[in-house]
Enzyme design. Structure first.
Site, PDB file in Angstrom:
ATOM      1  CG  ASP A  58      -1.919   1.105   1.257  1.00 28.05           C
ATOM      2  OD1 ASP A  58      -1.719   2.118   0.560  1.00 28.05           O
ATOM      3  OD2 ASP A  58      -2.920   0.978   1.998  1.00 28.05           O
ATOM      4  CG  HIS A  59       3.085   3.979  -3.232  1.00 27.21           C
ATOM      5  ND1 HIS A  59       4.053   4.664  -2.522  1.00 27.21           N
ATOM      6  CD2 HIS A  59       3.642   3.693  -4.435  1.00 27.21           C
ATOM      7  CE1 HIS A  59       5.131   4.801  -3.270  1.00 27.21           C
ATOM      8  NE2 HIS A  59       4.920   4.219  -4.433  1.00 27.21           N
ATOM      9  NE  ARG A  60      -4.109   3.875   1.340  1.00 28.71           N
ATOM     10  CZ  ARG A  60      -5.295   3.428   1.739  1.00 28.71           C
ATOM     11  NH1 ARG A  60      -6.309   4.267   1.909  1.00 28.71           N
ATOM     12  NH2 ARG A  60      -5.470   2.134   1.980  1.00 28.71           N
TER      13      ARG A  60
END
Length: 455
Positions: free
Chosen positions: A425-427
């Site tokens: 998850d790039h967040r």
């Protein structure tokens, strides 16, 4: 006089709101004991047997095989044995017992045993009456009514708009964008069944108007020639579809990958299994590598809060792993994997794999994961870009380990090579963190001794 007790579908945990009837384990007229399993249901997590807290004579079964029942909806009714000082159940005259169990249940009316299983309208209102689906010889216990499934409620039609409809059917229509007023019901008195909505969905997909059914059917109706068929999403498949769809919509996922020389890892496994004791699998070794790697990169053992306002870092590693079972692919979870030895990890992975294979795994063992290890090499493939197991933030994928030409110590050699892929998850992190974790895993696969520095 016996007392009729109604047993409803209990909350099976983990936010489940419904279950599908797979198999009835009892029949009307059967005498059951307290806590005896009466029905086998399939939830979004597993197939489980549901015990009834009452002992006595089964007087009614609610829900046909394949029907979904909501949590809190009736499952069975039981004529409970009389209390102390009252005559035993067997001594109660048949006519008295019949009078006791045939009293109307709230919302169901009175049975009509002579109508051959059909429903009738009661008076001028919209109420309907269930009728007997099964009878018991008079020599044992009286014939009692068996209410039809909760979904089969006869609608009151006013101006062509259904006034009463099953919550399950209504929800299915809402989710699929089907106007119920335009659906021709195939049930008694024009009742709109689930199959009618499914036919409408199939016709919508095919670009043709939904044709009215002439009789109730369980399966999806036929589509135009050459259009194929539509298989309803139910049980586990439905839960998987909803979860993966949500993950794809909500999580900005990215994937990176690297090839790794697993020759030394396989040699280590052979050494470990050469001594007495439980065998250590490749999956157990990879699980150990993951737990150590997550200690070094804690951002990846996390999830974004439901409102998207923060990142929840998990203090324990609840390691999920993909396992193929009778119901399809499931993800059992090893609790507190960071506390287990490699041998203990292997034993727990083996236990959960076997439970998943036989369908005996508990629903609680399929939830709560914080990180997933996916060994898709067992399917004979090298790589994959998987969808994250929502709400988890990361997943490590491992392809098949196969002999390949590889440059080793400056020389061309045949080595055992695997491809490692990492979806995140790039967040919760940037590529540097994800790449650092994947490189650490690859280094441990190529040089297992690196693990000793972290243990």
């Amino acid at each position: 006089m016996p007392v009729v007790r109604e047993f409803t579908l209990p909350d099976l945990g983990e936010g489940l709101t419904e279950a599908e009837v797979v198999r009835w384990l009892v029949e009307v007229g059967e005498v059951i004991a307290i806590d005896q399993p009466v029905v086998e249901v399939e939830t979004a997590k597993a197939v489980v047997e549901v015990p009834c807290p009452y002992g006595g004579v089964v007087t009614a079964l609610f829900g046909a095989v394949g029907e979904e029942v909501l949590v809190g909806a009736p499952l069975v009714t039981v004529a409970v044995s009389p209390g102390e000082g009252e005559p035993p159940l067997a001594a109660v005259p048949v006519v008295e017992l019949a009078a006791a169990v045939e009293r109307p249940l709230v919302g169901y009316g009175v049975a009509e045993p002579d109508r051959g299983g059909r429903r009738r309208r009661v008076g001028g209102g919209g109420a309907s009456a269930p009728v007997a689906r099964a009878a018991v010889p008079a020599a044992s216990v009286p014939t009692v009514p068996v209410p039809v499934p909760v979904a089969a409620v006869v609608p009151v039609v006013a101006g062509g708009v259904p006034a009463v409809i099953s919550p399950l059917v209504r929800r299915l229509a809402r989710e699929q964008g089907v106007e119920l007023a335009a659906v021709a019901g195939s049930g008694p008195d024009g009742l709109i069944m689930r199959a009618d909505v499914e036919r409408a969905v199939a016709a919508k997909v095919a670009g043709a108007p939904a044709a009215p059914a002439v009789a109730p059917v369980e399966a999806v109706g036929a589509l135009p020639s050459g259009a194929g068929s539509v298989v309803p999403l139910r049980g586990l498949r439905k839960a998987v579809a909803e979860k993966l769809g949500r993950s794809h919509r909500e999580i900005p996922a990215a994937t990176c990958w690297v090839d790794a020389d697993a020759t030394e890892l396989m040699a280590l496994r052979r050494q470990l299994n050469a001594v007495p004791g439980p065998k250590v699998s490749v999956l157990a070794l990879l699980a150990r590598i993951c737990t150590v790697g997550l200690e070094r990169f804690p951002d990846l053992n996390s999830s974004v809060t439901p409102d998207g306002s923060g990142i929840l870092r998990h203090s324990a590693v609840h390691l999920g792993f993909a396992a193929q079972g009778e119901r399809g692919l499931v993800v059992p979870v090893v609790r507190d994997a960071q506390r287990l030895t490699t041998e203990q990890l292997g034993e727990e992975l083996g236990r959960l794999t076997e439970a998943a294979r036989t369908g005996a795994i508990a629903p609680a063992e399929l939830t709560g994961g914080t990180f997933t290890l996916n060994n898709y090499g067992v399917f004979g493939v090298d790589g994959s870009t998987p969808i994250l197991n929502h709400p988890e933030a990361a997943m490590l994928g491992v392809g098949r380990i196969v002999a390949k030409p590889w440059v080793h110590q400056g020389e061309l050699a045949v080595r055992e090579v695997t491809q490692l892929s990492f979806t995140f998850d790039h967040r919760v992190c940037d590529g540097g963190t994800a790449g650092g974790f994947l490189r650490f895993v690859a280094d441990c696969v190529e040089q297992p001794g690196v693990l000793l520095r972290r243990l």
